[in-house]
Design an enzyme around this catalytic site. Structure first.
Site, PDB file in Angstrom:
ATOM      1  N   GLY A   1      -3.378  25.501  -6.676  1.00  0.00           N
ATOM      2  CA  GLY A   1      -4.530  24.673  -6.341  1.00  0.00           C
ATOM      3  C   GLY A   1      -5.241  24.156  -7.575  1.00  0.00           C
ATOM      4  N   SER A   2      -5.618  22.876  -7.537  1.00  0.00           N
ATOM      5  CA  SER A   2      -6.211  22.233  -8.720  1.00  0.00           C
ATOM      6  C   SER A   2      -7.634  21.759  -8.477  1.00  0.00           C
ATOM      7  CB  SER A   2      -5.353  21.039  -9.148  1.00  0.00           C
ATOM      8  OG  SER A   2      -5.333  20.045  -8.128  1.00  0.00           O
ATOM      9  N   GLY A   3      -8.322  22.400  -7.532  1.00  0.00           N
ATOM     10  CA  GLY A   3      -9.729  22.077  -7.339  1.00  0.00           C
ATOM     11  C   GLY A   3     -10.585  22.723  -8.417  1.00  0.00           C
TER      12      GLY A   3
ATOM     13  N   GLU B   1     -23.087  13.715  16.645  1.00  0.00           N
ATOM     14  CA  GLU B   1     -23.189  15.130  16.276  1.00  0.00           C
ATOM     15  C   GLU B   1     -23.408  15.953  17.535  1.00  0.00           C
ATOM     16  OE1 GLU B   1     -23.207  18.620  15.088  1.00  0.00           O
ATOM     17  OE2 GLU B   1     -22.975  17.214  13.410  1.00  0.00           O
TER      18      GLU B   1
ATOM     19  N   CYS C   1     -17.366  15.663  -4.178  1.00  0.00           N
ATOM     20  CA  CYS C   1     -18.728  15.330  -3.747  1.00  0.00           C
ATOM     21  C   CYS C   1     -19.105  13.890  -4.103  1.00  0.00           C
ATOM     22  CB  CYS C   1     -19.732  16.284  -4.388  1.00  0.00           C
ATOM     23  SG  CYS C   1     -19.478  18.014  -3.963  1.00  0.00           S
TER      24      CYS C   1
ATOM     25  N   ALA D   1      -5.914  29.424  -4.965  1.00  0.00           N
ATOM     26  CA  ALA D   1      -7.074  28.514  -4.933  1.00  0.00           C
ATOM     27  C   ALA D   1      -6.729  27.332  -4.034  1.00  0.00           C
ATOM     28  CB  ALA D   1      -7.427  28.056  -6.340  1.00  0.00           C
ATOM     29  N   THR D   2      -6.283  27.666  -2.826  1.00  0.00           N
ATOM     30  CA  THR D   2      -5.723  26.663  -1.915  1.00  0.00           C
ATOM     31  C   THR D   2      -6.785  25.883  -1.148  1.00  0.00           C
ATOM     32  OG1 THR D   2      -5.364  28.546  -0.427  1.00  0.00           O
ATOM     33  CG2 THR D   2      -3.458  27.719  -1.611  1.00  0.00           C
TER      34      THR D   2
ATOM     35  N   GLY E   1     -19.127  23.244  -4.807  1.00  0.00           N
ATOM     36  CA  GLY E   1     -18.525  23.195  -6.131  1.00  0.00           C
ATOM     37  C   GLY E   1     -19.113  24.229  -7.074  1.00  0.00           C
TER      38      GLY E   1
END
Length: 449
Positions: A7-9, A177, A42, A110-111, A297
């Site tokens: 994962g690359s976040g 909503e 974001c 880190a998926t 984040g």
């Protein structure tokens, strides 16, 4: 020694960079399905509407830069297929379709999470989009440029940011909503109503307390059905939540809890030498001690630092969360931290609420903005939550309250606290102090009764 990060976040890349900062010898490999890395999800709504000029502006680094500057190998557009925790290896399919095998000494999962799309009719039509990656944002922008109307399903922060972005692009926008308010996880209904009214005043329409029934069309979106009526639309954005990606963790034998992967304060999973970080893990709530999710984040970066340090032998721990959030939509800012009044009642906490409405600058100084503060205190007068909606300077006030909550500050202490003052930037009595005074007055009234 090799660490493989899936994962690359923000969580995955922060783990990689932290390891490299303290260990120059470790071999570090990041494997990700994404084409683009090191960007801010974001920021995507702001890039869609043009407040940020280009999607390129939100991409901070490329795989080549990670290799050159940090000696971190990033294998992008590749999918990890298997994790064998007994033999410490993984297999992955690269961008050419080739199956490769790699061994590891440490593995970091880190998926992240995937967009939750409810199983309703029409979600696979052209013109229906989720918003999770930069590629999603690019597709939405291109499609919206040729559209006249839009429906956004979900009125969380991302949903409202997208509704505003599409409105800025000139589309007629309806937000649906199913909860009885906007921002249901961040604000109480009284504070959320201020946000809703602002968005209504700029032309965004709302259907509140009703689900999206179905999406109508042949090959592409033509309308939606909600609130017992059909509404024509060209594009639908599904901002209906996120679910943790736990499949690889389960394959590795890692324990998974109610919400996501279980980790300890070092970000270690139940399997030795396997860590997990980011949106795919459970965390502890600071107020209740219960497990929860923290898809922010800021949380991802802090967890990445903790995991990276522990992998190289530096003790670090991740503390329980308040889930502080902030957003800016047009000319209005909103933020919250800790427990809401509703969540307090749901957790059987007796609370007293203090409120204030004030200006962000001295009343005689030009361009002061209205700001509303809601302070939630437990029956011992300790502050357990805060929500703020206003025209400016919301984030720093919520950050200050977060510090106060962690340090068990009372409303009396906040009311007596020293605040800085200058006419262009503040009132002589800060709105936080005014809300604290209001809470103190209510406690005095309760005591007399």
């Amino acid at each position: 020694m090799r660490t493989i990060i899936i994962g690359s976040g923000a969580a995955g890349l922060t783990t990689a960079s932290t390891i490299r900062r303290y260990n120059k010898e470790m071999e570090i490999t990041v494997i990700t399905m994404d084409k683009y890395i090191a960007y801010s999800p974001c920021a995507i709504p702001y890039a869609i509407c043009g407040e940020i000029p280009s999607f390129d502006d939100i991409i901070m680094h490329t795989p080549e830069e990670y290799k050159k500057d940090r000696l971190i190998d990033v294998i992008n557009e590749s999918e990890v297929l298997t994790v064998d925790s007994e033999n410490n290896n993984i297999t992955y399919k690269d961008s050419n379709g080739k199956i490769n095998e790699l061994s590891y000494d440490y593995l970091v999962i880190a998926t992240g999470g995937s967009s939750f799309i409810p199983p309703i009719e029409g979600v696979n039509l052209d013109g229906v989009f989720k918003l999770r990656t930069i590629e999603d944002g690019m597709k939405i922008k291109e499609y919206a440029e040729n559209s006249k109307s839009a429906v956004v399903a979900g009125a969380g922060a991302i949903g409202l940011e997208m509704a505003y972005a599409l409105k800025v692009m000139g589309l007629d926008v309806v937000v649906i909503e199913m909860a009885p308010q906007v921002l249901p996880r961040a604000l109480d209904i009284d504070m959320a109503e201020t946000v809703k009214k602002y968005l209504e005043n700029i032309g965004i329409k709302f259907i509140i307390g009703k689900p999206l029934g179905k999406i109508i069309g042949n090959s592409k979106v033509e309308a939606i059905y909600a609130d017992d009526r059909e509404i024509s639309t060209d594009i639908v954005i599904m901002a209906t939540g996120v679910r943790a990606n736990t499949e690889l963790a389960k394959m590795a034998g890692c324990e998974v809890g109610r919400w996501a992967i279980k980790v300890n304060e070092k970000m270690e999973t139940s399997i030795p030498n396997i860590y997990a970080v980011g949106d795919c893990v459970e965390v502890r709530d600071f107020i209740t001690g219960q497990t929860t999710l923290s898809p922010f984040g800021t949380t991802a970066v802090r967890q990445g630092k903790v995991a990276g340090k522990n992998i190289v032998g530096i003790e670090a721990k991740f503390n329980p969360v308040l889930n502080a959030m902030v957003s800016k939509i047009g000319d209005i800012e909103m933020a919250g931290t800790g427990m809401s009044e509703l969540a307090s009642h749901q957790n059987r906490l007796k609370v007293v609420v203090g409120k204030s409405k004030a200006l962000t600058r001295a009343r005689y100084y030009p361009e002061g903005k209205l700001i509303e503060v809601k302070l939630i205190c437990d029956d011992n007068k300790h502050i357990v939550g805060c929500q703020i909606v206003g025209g400016e300077r919301v984030a720093e006030r919520v950050d200050a309250i977060s510090i106060g909550i962690v340090n068990q500050m009372t409303c009396n202490e906040l009311a007596d606290m020293e605040f800085c003052y200058a006419p262009p930037v503040s009132m002589v009595i800060d709105p936080l102090a005014l809300a604290a005074e209001n809470a103190c007055d209510k406690f005095k009234k309760i005591k007399k009764e």
